[in-house]
Design a protein around this motif. Structure first.
Motif, PDB file in Angstrom:
ATOM      1  N   VAL A 256       8.696  33.097  -8.953  1.00  0.00           N
ATOM      2  CA  VAL A 256       9.443  32.280  -9.953  1.00  0.00           C
ATOM      3  C   VAL A 256      10.971  32.382  -9.869  1.00  0.00           C
ATOM      4  O   VAL A 256      11.790  31.356 -10.409  1.00  0.00           O
ATOM      5  CB  VAL A 256       8.837  32.347 -11.387  1.00  0.00           C
ATOM      6  N   GLU A 257      11.399  33.284  -9.572  1.00  0.00           N
ATOM      7  CA  GLU A 257      13.002  33.440  -9.263  1.00  0.00           C
ATOM      8  C   GLU A 257      13.618  32.731  -8.576  1.00  0.00           C
ATOM      9  O   GLU A 257      14.791  32.138  -8.852  1.00  0.00           O
ATOM     10  CB  GLU A 257      13.132  34.909  -8.660  1.00  0.00           C
ATOM     11  N   ILE A 258      12.757  31.977  -7.403  1.00  0.00           N
ATOM     12  CA  ILE A 258      13.389  30.806  -6.826  1.00  0.00           C
ATOM     13  C   ILE A 258      13.639  29.705  -7.703  1.00  0.00           C
ATOM     14  O   ILE A 258      14.659  29.127  -7.476  1.00  0.00           O
ATOM     15  CB  ILE A 258      12.391  30.624  -5.528  1.00  0.00           C
ATOM     16  N   VAL A 259      12.798  29.401  -8.591  1.00  0.00           N
ATOM     17  CA  VAL A 259      12.964  28.273  -9.386  1.00  0.00           C
ATOM     18  C   VAL A 259      14.250  28.498 -10.190  1.00  0.00           C
ATOM     19  O   VAL A 259      15.171  27.581 -10.291  1.00  0.00           O
ATOM     20  CB  VAL A 259      11.846  28.201 -10.485  1.00  0.00           C
ATOM     21  N   ASP A 260      14.674  29.721 -10.662  1.00  0.00           N
ATOM     22  CA  ASP A 260      15.870  29.817 -11.133  1.00  0.00           C
ATOM     23  C   ASP A 260      17.038  29.776 -10.351  1.00  0.00           C
ATOM     24  O   ASP A 260      18.248  29.306 -10.662  1.00  0.00           O
ATOM     25  CB  ASP A 260      15.995  31.193 -12.098  1.00  0.00           C
ATOM     26  N   ARG A 261      16.841  30.026  -9.233  1.00  0.00           N
ATOM     27  CA  ARG A 261      17.976  30.157  -8.248  1.00  0.00           C
ATOM     28  C   ARG A 261      18.290  28.595  -7.743  1.00  0.00           C
ATOM     29  O   ARG A 261      19.426  28.303  -7.544  1.00  0.00           O
ATOM     30  CB  ARG A 261      17.498  30.918  -7.001  1.00  0.00           C
ATOM     31  N   ILE A 262      17.359  27.850  -7.644  1.00  0.00           N
ATOM     32  CA  ILE A 262      17.465  26.564  -7.400  1.00  0.00           C
ATOM     33  C   ILE A 262      17.972  25.537  -8.274  1.00  0.00           C
ATOM     34  O   ILE A 262      19.190  25.006  -8.203  1.00  0.00           O
ATOM     35  CB  ILE A 262      16.259  25.656  -7.107  1.00  0.00           C
ATOM     36  N   LEU A 263      17.898  25.925  -9.876  1.00  0.00           N
ATOM     37  CA  LEU A 263      18.203  25.072 -10.838  1.00  0.00           C
ATOM     38  C   LEU A 263      19.583  25.827 -11.119  1.00  0.00           C
ATOM     39  O   LEU A 263      20.621  25.184 -11.773  1.00  0.00           O
ATOM     40  CB  LEU A 263      17.311  25.251 -12.055  1.00  0.00           C
ATOM     41  N   ASN A 264      20.118  27.104 -11.034  1.00  0.00           N
ATOM     42  CA  ASN A 264      21.131  27.819 -11.667  1.00  0.00           C
ATOM     43  C   ASN A 264      21.585  27.210 -12.813  1.00  0.00           C
ATOM     44  O   ASN A 264      22.951  27.089 -13.150  1.00  0.00           O
ATOM     45  CB  ASN A 264      22.349  27.339 -10.329  1.00  0.00           C
ATOM     46  N   GLY A 265      20.723  27.515 -13.887  1.00  0.00           N
ATOM     47  CA  GLY A 265      20.969  27.220 -15.060  1.00  0.00           C
ATOM     48  C   GLY A 265      21.165  25.601 -15.681  1.00  0.00           C
ATOM     49  O   GLY A 265      21.486  25.336 -16.723  1.00  0.00           O
ATOM     50  N   MET A 266      20.830  24.938 -14.680  1.00  0.00           N
ATOM     51  CA  MET A 266      20.980  23.365 -15.041  1.00  0.00           C
ATOM     52  C   MET A 266      19.531  22.796 -14.985  1.00  0.00           C
ATOM     53  O   MET A 266      18.495  23.426 -14.648  1.00  0.00           O
ATOM     54  CB  MET A 266      21.523  22.662 -13.912  1.00  0.00           C
ATOM     55  N   HIS A 267      19.349  21.802 -15.755  1.00  0.00           N
ATOM     56  CA  HIS A 267      18.141  20.992 -15.862  1.00  0.00           C
ATOM     57  C   HIS A 267      17.693  20.457 -14.659  1.00  0.00           C
ATOM     58  O   HIS A 267      16.444  20.398 -14.349  1.00  0.00           O
ATOM     59  CB  HIS A 267      18.181  20.138 -17.091  1.00  0.00           C
ATOM     60  N   VAL A 268      18.663  19.845 -13.844  1.00  0.00           N
ATOM     61  CA  VAL A 268      18.559  18.997 -12.706  1.00  0.00           C
ATOM     62  C   VAL A 268      19.488  19.627 -11.591  1.00  0.00           C
ATOM     63  O   VAL A 268      20.691  19.962 -11.928  1.00  0.00           O
ATOM     64  CB  VAL A 268      18.382  17.435 -12.819  1.00  0.00           C
ATOM     65  N   ALA A 269      18.986  20.139 -10.334  1.00  0.00           N
ATOM     66  CA  ALA A 269      19.798  20.412  -9.383  1.00  0.00           C
ATOM     67  C   ALA A 269      19.663  19.141  -8.296  1.00  0.00           C
ATOM     68  O   ALA A 269      18.720  18.591  -8.082  1.00  0.00           O
ATOM     69  CB  ALA A 269      19.135  21.611  -8.527  1.00  0.00           C
ATOM     70  N   LYS A 270      21.009  18.851  -7.837  1.00  0.00           N
ATOM     71  CA  LYS A 270      20.965  17.847  -6.798  1.00  0.00           C
ATOM     72  C   LYS A 270      21.401  18.257  -5.413  1.00  0.00           C
ATOM     73  O   LYS A 270      22.144  19.089  -5.173  1.00  0.00           O
ATOM     74  CB  LYS A 270      22.082  16.865  -7.424  1.00  0.00           C
ATOM     75  N   PHE A 271      20.555  17.678  -4.395  1.00  0.00           N
ATOM     76  CA  PHE A 271      20.912  17.976  -3.059  1.00  0.00           C
ATOM     77  C   PHE A 271      21.187  16.870  -2.066  1.00  0.00           C
ATOM     78  O   PHE A 271      20.667  15.959  -2.495  1.00  0.00           O
ATOM     79  CB  PHE A 271      19.617  19.038  -2.487  1.00  0.00           C
TER      80      PHE A 271
END
Length: 289
Positions: A256-271
């Protein structure tokens, strides 16, 4: 090895039990909220700040009350919409002093899902076992004395305030010495991340792609493993639409820590990959209802 008694378990967690007793009995704080505060403190000890509760136990009741209020402020951030979460770094000044390292409201935003899973695991693996008699006395015991005793079993007891929208159910089970696994290391050892309490849903991201820019499974896999290492448990590409272009996918991560790393405090992460956009957000089961 001889069986370990519940009394020995209580003795091992005597400091945690004293602080919880002071919260719910001497300070008359809400039991459900106090359980969440204790679960957060126990979790925070497990990841980085050992002996935090040991430091608390020597403080006055008013000071412990203030620390509990700071913890509640942080926990409420977990329930806020992303746009409502404070951007400032403040919020837990006394906790920062006691930890000797800054912990702000941003911490709760950036580690939102890790904290939720950790607290949920601590609630059910530790708190449900070490605070049983205190909760029984507070919420349902016929005993009118002020002492806490150690009877061999209790009737089932539900704590008002649960099920919680974030942390789920918390029901005190009747203690049965044959069913209670006192050799489970999670009730004795504190230095671990509690990720074993995460379900696949907790570790799943929902990905969406732009119409007209087809994305392959191989591209998605390459993108996230290049950035976050060997992080994917499995990846399911959605059904194609009119032009057989996949517009969404679900990606189950290894922790689950990877989820937080991907989002980095945001609702949506863009790649962006090969000129194509990929949006990632936390999976919610209602997306498929």
């Amino acid at each position: 090895m001889s069986p370990i008694s519940v009394e020995e378990l209580y003795i091992f967690h005597r400091i945690d039990r004293e602080v919880f007793f002071r919260l719910v009995i001497r300070l008359a704080r809400n039991p459900a909220q106090s359980l969440l505060v204790m679960a957060f403190w126990l979790w925070i000890e497990s990841i980085k700040y050992p002996k935090f509760i040991t430091k608390l136990v020597g403080l006055s009741d008013p000071l412990i009350n203030t620390f509990a209020n700071e913890a509640v402020t942080g926990l409420r951030c977990l329930e806020m919409e992303y746009d409502d979460t404070p951007e400032s770094g403040g919020g837990l000044p006394l906790t920062t002093i006691l930890m000797q390292e800054e912990i702000s409201l941003q911490f709760f935003r950036q580690k939102r899902f890790t904290i939720i899973v950790g607290i949920r695991c601590v609630l059910n693996k530790i708190c449900a076992r070490i605070f049983t008699d205190i909760l029984q006395y507070l919420l349902g015991s016929a005993n009118t004395s002020t002492s806490i005793s150690y009877p061999s079993h209790y009737r089932p007891l539900v704590v008002p305030g649960f099920p919680h929208p974030l942390f789920g159910t918390f029901t005190i089970p009747p203690i049965n010495f044959e069913e209670l696994d006192l050799f489970d290391p999670r009730i004795w050892i504190t230095m671990h991340g509690y990720d074993d309490g995460a379900t696949d849903d907790d570790k799943t991201m929902f990905l969406t792609f732009s119409r007209g820019f087809p994305v392959t499974k191989e591209e998605v896999w390459h993108l996230f493993t290049r950035i976050y290492g060997d992080c994917i448990k499995f990846l399911n590409m959605g059904n194609g639409n009119i032009n057989d272009q996949v517009l969404f996918a679900t990606m189950v991560l290894n922790n689950v820590e990877i989820v937080d790393r991907i989002l980095n405090g945001m609702h949506v992460a863009k790649f962006r990959l090969n000129g194509k956009h990929i949006w990632a957000r936390k999976y919610e089961r209602r997306d498929y209802i």
